[in-house]
Design a protein around this motif. Structure first.
Motif: not given
Lengths: 321, 562
Positions: B418-421, B428-431, B454-461
């Motif tokens: 719901k908030n992340w996948e 992780y990323k935001i759906p 630790i889960r990194l954001s998939a946004n991290v370039p």
């Protein structure tokens, strides 16, 4: 409990009680009972919390509480006087409050007199409502607005000044302008509300005096200065005495909302409260904050008592007690 | 008539008294309610293993959006095992320190509180207000805690208790040894000016110039009125690092929130020290170039100001991040871990915006090793005050949270799906289709951060993932010679409370913000003023003596331990 005791007193015994006050108390017991809620309220919310003053003399530890913390005498009071600028700061505080009291009283009086002279109509009523409105806008919000007015890059005032090809004023680096801004804003915020009290007092003045004056040929100005103002004297003095108690209060909300932590302006804007807040907000010793506020209250209290004595000497009716 | 009056007065009195005292009554009622509720629940779930308990938790900041949904999900999942309810109080940051103090003072029950050495923590430990949590770690009874907190990690984060022994007084919250400062800028604007990704300080200056020329209504670099993450940091990023300073034998020690000391240590001996506001002579014993006041940073900052890179009056800027994410500023500085919240804020306001990142410090950008100093301690902790009656239950809850990645992510990232996948095992990323502005974003540093999960954001370039490894690599750091040392301010408490320390800080602020016309002269004037303040100087001297004494004592025990 008090009521049962009072009810138990026989009518016949009342005559035996010699003490006048006590007899009065029992005779009018139901009327006196009406005062009980106020007494209880004061005890619970005003007198019991006074025990907390002990914190000012303690190395206060929250877990151990007021009764378990170590007593350290006057150590907490030394903190304020340790700083270099405490005299300037005390001076600023007293000066601001005096200016606020004086200008606030004059403006509120003027508004009240002008509005009552105008009589009662829709315009006056609307004006009255509009004028008390600023009193309900909190300082932080005024602070946000003020940035839009005063800032150098995009401020309304500076844009206006430069469009008239006057030089601009760097409000946030110029300490001189702030006492005026504070006074103006304070008037804007409080004068309308303060006028209500005076208007109520003016309504209470006997109308026959004005009529008599008019028959004797007094002008409107003469009525104001010879009747209205003298009749308001005791109200003015009383309100002045009451506001004197807060003269050591620092207007923290106002100063912080308007200028924040700006050392360019300390010379004129730093007050006891902002000074203490700045040095204690992170380290935050409850004992020291309590000590400073106790100091402020005690000085305020002494001032009120002294001024009241003075008022009593000059004019018996004006004194509060 | 008399009877009427009697009745009326009695009625009025009754009404007023009950009204006046309603406040007091209400409070105790509430307390009672929660108690009876608890009782009722036991009856309903008679087969549950544990009595239901409500844990009172104190955190700071604004309540995250959808936080109640996460709590509901947690309570649903653990009804049959933990059977706890979480009652989290969120307090604005400015009020938090005092509120926590007052809550404990009032004897109110607090089961878990966010605290740190830069807040009340040292003081509260000294006053024996926090529980010693030693028994809950390294034991098989709490496998989750054992798994998530290695011996070394705990040992680095112990505190000296009232018994003069080291104990775990707070659950350490940390992911990396540091959090790099990053300049966030608008990639879309850079593209518009024909620039590729910024790679250096010179690129940054060019970018500022371009913003100034092409978009005069946008502030090239926005900084907050407290001077943190400001132009000073940009300029300092081009200069010597703390690791260089450490190599010269100089170490910074925080003494009080507004007072810092620098000590020179040679061969396990303290040779010299200098304290905030002290006479400049005190630095004479320091090695070059640290033996004199460095004005050059302030001069460059003023230059930034004159060129219009920063605002004319940054002292009125209350929210730098909000200004950047609203699209009215072209760049700002924050920690690398804040990428997600800044990006989502910016995207919500300016959909066409694209965010770019430039690691602020040159040596960190080039991943030089070592370039930073650390004591390998984390900054934030969760503590259990002694007023808590639920110590075991709190630790069971934490054990649950740290027992698996899924449990941990529920609080850190929200409800999965719901908030992340998840993306792979560690990202992780935001759906798609989830509104960023109203999605769950949790300040993990005060409740969940842990190096094991630790889960990194998939946004991290892609080009920036290496910096996360760099931050986790011990070789990037010099271990502080004073690791484990905490200055005990009690003996010089009165001196440290001199209000002029607070004034010094705010008098330096205009220099940091570039608002002083002649930084060199003005700094000299300020220095003169502080040096002429006799009380301040004598207080500084007393603090300094105490600092030298304590540091030397610490170094001696370290030597003896070796």
């Amino acid at each position: 409990m008090a009521s049962r005791k009072a009810a138990g007193a026989e009518p016949g015994r009342q005559r035996l009680i010699r003490h006048k006050g006590l007899r009065d108390l029992i005779m009018n017991r139901y009327l006196y009972l009406l005062v009980l809620p106020a007494v209880l309220f004061s005890i619970v919310f005003a007198y019991l919390p006074l025990v907390g003053l002990a914190i000012a003399f303690q190395d206060f530890n929250p877990i151990k509480g007021i009764f378990g913390s170590k007593f350290i005498g006057l150590d907490n009071f030394k903190f304020f006087f340790r700083g270099h600028d405490w005299l300037i700061i005390t001076g600023n505080t007293v000066m601001f409050n005096l200016m606020f009291i004086v200008t606030g009283t004059i403006c509120a009086l003027t508004i009240a007199i002008v509005l009552t002279e105008l009589g009662k109509n829709l315009f006056v009523r609307t004006m009255q409502s509009v004028m008390i409105l600023p009193n309900f806008i909190s300082w932080p919000i005024v602070g946000l607005f003020s940035v839009a007015f005063f800032t150098a890059d995009t401020g309304v005032i500076n844009r206006f000044l430069s469009s008239l090809s006057f030089g601009t004023i760097d409000f946030y680096t110029d300490a001189k302008v702030w006492p005026f801004i504070f006074v103006l804003l304070n008037i804007w915020k409080t004068a309308g509300f303060g006028a209500i009290v005076y208007m109520a007092a003016i309504v209470g003045i006997d109308k026959e005096m004005y009529e008599a004056a008019r028959i004797d040929g007094a002008t409107r100005m003469q009525s104001i200065f010879r009747i209205t103002l003298p009749m308001l004297k005791s109200t003015i003095v009383m309100l002045f005495l009451l506001s004197l108690g807060g003269i050591f209060g620092g207007n923290l909300e106002m100063v912080y909302s308007l200028v924040g932590d700006n050392s360019f302006l300390y010379q004129t804007t730093d007050t006891i409260d902002t000074y203490v807040f700045r040095s204690l907000r992170t380290a935050g010793s409850l004992g020291m904050s309590q000590a400073v506020s106790l100091y402020q209250s005690v000085v305020g209290f002494i001032l009120v008592v002294l001024a009241n004595k003075l008022a009593k000497k000059v004019d018996e009716d004006s004194a509060i007690f | 008539m008399n009877r009427k009056m009697k009745a009326a007065s009695l009625l009025t009195v009754l009404g007023l008294v009950s009204g006046a005292l309603a406040g007091c009554g209400g409070n105790s009622d509430n307390g009672g309610n929660s108690g009876t509720n608890g009782g009722a629940n036991t009856n309903q779930t008679a087969d549950a293993a544990k009595d239901p308990v409500t844990l009172k938790i104190m955190l700071w900041g604004d309540k995250p959006k959808q936080f109640d949904d996460v709590i509901a999900e947690f309570e649903k999942e653990t009804k049959d095992t933990l059977n706890v309810k979480l009652d989290v109080t969120w307090t604005p940051q400015a009020d938090y320190v005092n509120k926590l103090k007052l809550k404990l003072a009032a004897g109110e029950q607090v089961d878990l509180a966010f605290d740190a050495p830069w807040m009340n923590m040292n003081q509260f430990i000294q006053q024996d207000n926090y529980n010693n949590l030693d028994p809950y770690f390294h034991t098989d009874k709490y496998p989750g805690l054992k798994k998530a907190f290695t011996d070394q990690y705990l040992n680095n984060n112990m505190f000296m208790g009232t018994d003069k022994q080291l104990h775990v007084y707070g659950v350490p919250m940390g992911q990396y040894y540091t959090d790099l400062s990053v300049i966030y800028y608008r990639k879309d604007l850079a593209k518009k000016y024909g620039m590729s990704d910024l790679q250096s300080y010179d690129d940054l200056i060019k970018y500022f110039d371009n913003v100034k020329q092409n978009d005069p209504s946008i502030i090239p670099f926005v900084e907050k009125n407290d001077g943190n993450y400001g132009a000073v940091d940009i300029v300092n990023g081009t200069k010597a690092t703390l690791a260089d300073k450490a190599a010269a034998g100089l170490w910074d020690v925080p003494l009080a929130p507004q007072v810092t000391g620098t000590v020179l240590i040679k061969d396990n001996k303290v040779v010299a020290a200098s304290i905030t506001g002290e006479k400049s002579e005190s630095k004479q014993a320091f090695p070059e170039p640290y033996n004199q006041e460095d004005n050059s940073t302030f001069i460059t900052v003023r230059d930034f100001h004159d060129k219009g890179y920063t605002e004319k009056e940054p002292i009125t800027r209350k929210d730098a991040k909000g200004t950047f994410t609203a699209g009215t500023a072209a760049s700002m500085m924050e920690n690398i871990s804040n990428l997600d919240s800044i990006q989502s804020g910016l995207k919500a306001a300016v959909p066409s915006a694209e965010i770019g990142m430039l690691i602020n410090s040159a040596s960190e950008r080039e991943m030089k090793q070592p370039s930073m100093v650390t004591d390998f301690r984390v900054w934030n902790f969760l503590c259990v005050p002694k007023t808590s009656k639920n110590l075991d239950r709190v630790m069971e809850f934490l054990n649950w949270m740290y027992s698996s990645q899924d449990n941990h992510d529920l609080f850190e990232l929200g409800v999965k799906g719901k908030n992340w996948e998840p993306v792979g095992d560690d990202k992780y990323k935001i759906p798609d289709g989830v509104d960023l502005a109203s999605n769950y974003t949790f300040p993990g540093y005060e409740f969940t951060w842990n190096p094991t999960y630790i889960r990194l954001s998939a946004n991290v370039p892609d080009g920036f993932v290496k910096y996360y490894r760099y931050m986790a690599d011990e070789k990037s750091f010099v271990k502080s010679a004073l690791a484990g040392f905490a200055f005990n301010g009690d003996p010089v408490k009165n001196q440290l409370s001199n209000p002029d320390f607070g004034t010094i800080q705010s008098e330096k602020l205009p220099l940091q913000l570039g608002m002083m016309k002649n930084p060199a002269d003005d700094l000299a004037k300020l220095q003169q003023k502080w040096e002429g303040n006799k009380t301040l100087q004598s207080d500084i001297q007393a603090i300094k003596d105490e600092l030298l004494k304590q540091v030397q004592a610490f170094l001696d025990t370290q030597k003896a331990a070796q």
